[in-house]
Design an enzyme around this catalytic site. Structure first.
Site, PDB file in Angstrom:
ATOM      1  N   ASP A 131      51.465  67.208  25.698  1.00  0.00           N
ATOM      2  CA  ASP A 131      50.990  67.030  26.985  1.00  0.00           C
ATOM      3  C   ASP A 131      51.993  67.330  28.051  1.00  0.00           C
ATOM      4  OD1 ASP A 131      48.807  65.984  25.734  1.00  0.00           O
ATOM      5  OD2 ASP A 131      48.926  63.978  26.216  1.00  0.00           O
ATOM      6  N   ARG A 183      46.723  74.367  27.287  1.00  0.00           N
ATOM      7  CA  ARG A 183      45.703  73.600  27.642  1.00  0.00           C
ATOM      8  C   ARG A 183      45.702  73.580  29.278  1.00  0.00           C
ATOM      9  NH1 ARG A 183      46.516  67.575  26.798  1.00  0.00           N
ATOM     10  NH2 ARG A 183      45.407  67.711  24.633  1.00  0.00           N
TER      11      ARG A 183
HETATM   12  P1  FDA Z   1      38.153  66.036  39.014  1.00  0.00           P
HETATM   13  O1  FDA Z   1      39.096  65.127  39.117  1.00  0.00           O
HETATM   14  O2  FDA Z   1      38.247  67.071  40.223  1.00  0.00           O
HETATM   15  O3  FDA Z   1      36.735  65.601  38.790  1.00  0.00           O
HETATM   16  C1  FDA Z   1      35.809  66.377  39.071  1.00  0.00           C
HETATM   17  C2  FDA Z   1      34.355  65.798  38.560  1.00  0.00           C
HETATM   18  O4  FDA Z   1      34.601  65.504  37.231  1.00  0.00           O
HETATM   19  C3  FDA Z   1      34.184  64.359  39.322  1.00  0.00           C
HETATM   20  O5  FDA Z   1      33.529  64.731  40.480  1.00  0.00           O
HETATM   21  C4  FDA Z   1      33.530  63.706  38.045  1.00  0.00           C
HETATM   22  O6  FDA Z   1      32.095  64.185  38.087  1.00  0.00           O
HETATM   23  C5  FDA Z   1      33.891  64.082  36.827  1.00  0.00           C
HETATM   24  N1  FDA Z   1      35.140  63.129  36.490  1.00  0.00           N
HETATM   25  C6  FDA Z   1      36.498  63.336  36.734  1.00  0.00           C
HETATM   26  N2  FDA Z   1      37.221  62.529  36.126  1.00  0.00           N
HETATM   27  C7  FDA Z   1      36.267  61.342  36.056  1.00  0.00           C
HETATM   28  C8  FDA Z   1      36.680  60.061  35.344  1.00  0.00           C
HETATM   29  N3  FDA Z   1      37.518  59.546  35.095  1.00  0.00           N
HETATM   30  N4  FDA Z   1      35.046  59.439  35.222  1.00  0.00           N
HETATM   31  C9  FDA Z   1      34.157  60.134  35.376  1.00  0.00           C
HETATM   32  N5  FDA Z   1      34.094  61.247  35.939  1.00  0.00           N
HETATM   33  C10 FDA Z   1      34.832  61.962  36.011  1.00  0.00           C
HETATM   34  N6  FDA Z   1      46.379  65.645  32.912  1.00  0.00           N
HETATM   35  C11 FDA Z   1      48.078  65.656  33.110  1.00  0.00           C
HETATM   36  O7  FDA Z   1      48.707  65.501  33.914  1.00  0.00           O
HETATM   37  N7  FDA Z   1      48.522  66.017  31.760  1.00  0.00           N
HETATM   38  C12 FDA Z   1      47.859  66.200  30.488  1.00  0.00           C
HETATM   39  O8  FDA Z   1      48.473  66.528  29.586  1.00  0.00           O
HETATM   40  C13 FDA Z   1      46.473  65.932  30.658  1.00  0.00           C
HETATM   41  N8  FDA Z   1      45.717  66.074  29.524  1.00  0.00           N
HETATM   42  C14 FDA Z   1      44.252  66.373  29.519  1.00  0.00           C
HETATM   43  C15 FDA Z   1      43.619  66.568  28.418  1.00  0.00           C
HETATM   44  C16 FDA Z   1      42.404  66.394  28.361  1.00  0.00           C
HETATM   45  C17 FDA Z   1      41.511  66.988  27.214  1.00  0.00           C
HETATM   46  C18 FDA Z   1      41.653  66.333  29.901  1.00  0.00           C
HETATM   47  C19 FDA Z   1      40.077  66.383  29.911  1.00  0.00           C
HETATM   48  C20 FDA Z   1      42.481  66.163  30.860  1.00  0.00           C
HETATM   49  C21 FDA Z   1      43.693  66.018  30.753  1.00  0.00           C
HETATM   50  N9  FDA Z   1      44.525  65.659  31.872  1.00  0.00           N
HETATM   51  C22 FDA Z   1      45.800  65.764  31.867  1.00  0.00           C
HETATM   52  C23 FDA Z   1      43.769  65.085  33.090  1.00  0.00           C
HETATM   53  C24 FDA Z   1      43.714  66.047  33.900  1.00  0.00           C
HETATM   54  O9  FDA Z   1      45.019  66.534  34.624  1.00  0.00           O
HETATM   55  C25 FDA Z   1      42.752  65.534  35.241  1.00  0.00           C
HETATM   56  O10 FDA Z   1      43.461  64.253  35.754  1.00  0.00           O
HETATM   57  C26 FDA Z   1      41.380  64.894  34.775  1.00  0.00           C
HETATM   58  O11 FDA Z   1      40.850  65.670  33.756  1.00  0.00           O
HETATM   59  C27 FDA Z   1      40.526  65.017  35.809  1.00  0.00           C
HETATM   60  O12 FDA Z   1      40.420  66.246  36.492  1.00  0.00           O
HETATM   61  P2  FDA Z   1      39.047  67.171  36.323  1.00  0.00           P
HETATM   62  O13 FDA Z   1      39.248  68.506  35.896  1.00  0.00           O
HETATM   63  O14 FDA Z   1      37.835  66.275  35.344  1.00  0.00           O
HETATM   64  O15 FDA Z   1      38.419  67.151  37.834  1.00  0.00           O
END
Ligand code: FDA
Length: 306
Positions: A131, A183
């Site tokens: 990560d 990732r």
């Molecule tokens: P964004 O935050 O822009 O959200 C877009 C939409 O997604 C929202 O409007 C909502 O609909 C939905 N959504 C997002 N988060 C939600 C929540 N918590 N609850 C409900 N709905 C939600 N980060 C990092 O810094 N280091 C890492 O190693 C990882 N590893 C990692 C693994 C995996 C499998 C995932 C999915 C995520 C990570 N992350 C991470 C976290 C990542 O950086 C990020 O903070 C979250 O995925 C939220 O970003 P989104 O891409 O979902 O979009």
């Protein structure tokens, strides 16, 4: 924006967990995003995900250990997870954080600990994802990953990049030369504007640029997001370029957009769910609230419902 900053700040105050955990109902709510405190509970959650067509990645929650004994305990925990994956036959790999293995105490200790886990995973035929944490450790995380990757295969160990960082596109180009399994996610820490885009649009645009670079590379990568716009961009790029559905995987977090997880799995996409578990769930849980303050209402509603 203020609430995100505040929640991320609160996520660093582990003492608040003890206060919050006094409320039994709080625990009930956290299980929406955290699979439990033990490996057995995580295995049960992963069995359910596998039955729905999703694979998984174990994450033992414990960021920033205080001494080398704690880091050793993390290594033992991961060795136990790998044993459990084989014993139970579940479809899962593992995700590790280098601070969990002592990065802030001594980078070489973190390397040796991560190496022990990657070596055992490789022996068992499993993949380890390193990560990515705050920008204070981006370079050392990449350096340690490269060292591991020079000793192990493409399918033994991979890394994470965050699209909010200005450096990420260049890092992706550099890592693809090795090559490496990446990732891509947006990034979950508070970062200064010098290193990370303050504007969400720039983070999203960079996400799409890196996603396209990854998909065109011919290496199997993880597209980690719950954002329907990012998912749509990935699917239309894949179709336009004639890239096969099984040439990459979508990844989401346990309990987040479960509807979308199931939908993508049903549509035949590879869908991996990141399954966090462990006693130290507090900072992780607070970062999930910070990402979507609407989740605070989910928490409050459930606390009130009892
Ligand atoms: P964004 O935050 O822009 O959200 C877009 C939409 O997604 C929202 O409007 C909502 O609909 C939905 N959504 C997002 N988060 C939600 C929540 N918590 N609850 C409900 N709905 C939600 N980060 C990092 O810094 N280091 C890492 O190693 C990882 N590893 C990692 C693994 C995996 C499998 C995932 C999915 C995520 C990570 N992350 C991470 C976290 C990542 O950086 C990020 O903070 C979250 O995925 C939220 O970003 P989104 O891409 O979902 O979009």
């Amino acid at each position: 924006m203020l609430s995100r900053t505040l929640l991320i700040y609160l996520s660093q105050k582990e003492g608040l967990k003890d206060f919050a955990a006094r409320f039994r109902l709080f625990k009930k709510v956290t299980t929406r995003f955290v699979a439990g405190e033990t490996i057995a509970e995580a295995v049960a959650a992963i069995r359910d995900l596998n039955a729905e067509g999703c694979s998984a990645s174990f994450d033992h929650l414990n960021e920033s250990v205080a001494n080398s004994e704690e880091a050793d305990a993390e290594v033992r925990e991961y060795l136990h997870i790998l044993e459990q994956i084989d014993e139970t036959g579940i479809d899962s790999n593992v995700s590790i954080k280098l601070t969990q293995f002592g990065l802030e105490l001594d980078p070489d200790l973190a390397y040796r600990n991560a190496r022990t886990v990657v070596a055992e995973a490789a022996r068992r035929g499993h993949f380890v994802r390193v990560d990515m944490e705050s920008s204070a450790v981006t370079q050392v995380t990449i350096d340690i990953f490269k060292r591991l990757r020079s000793e192990f295969g493409l399918n033994d160990v991979g890394i994470v990049l965050q699209s909010y960082l200005r450096r990420t596109y260049d890092d992706a180009i550099d890592l693809l030369k090795i090559p490496a399994r990446i990732r891509i996610c947006k990034g979950a820490y508070n970062e200064p504007p010098e290193v990370a885009f303050p504007d969400k649009h720039d983070t999203d645009n960079n996400y799409v640029r890196v996603m396209q670079l990854l998909l065109k590379s011919g290496v199997y990568h993880g597209i980690a997001t719950h954002d329907p716009k990012m998912i749509e961009a990935t699917i239309s790029f894949m179709k336009r370029e004639g890239i096969a559905k099984d040439a990459f995987e979508f990844q989401m977090l346990y309990g987040v957009r479960r509807d979308l997880q199931h939908q993508l799995a049903r549509e035949g996409y590879n869908m991996r769910v990141y399954v966090p578990y462990g006693k130290h769930w507090y900072p992780y849980f607070m970062r999930r609230l910070a990402e979507r303050p609407a989740n605070i209402w989910f928490v409050l509603k459930n606390l009130l419902k009892g």
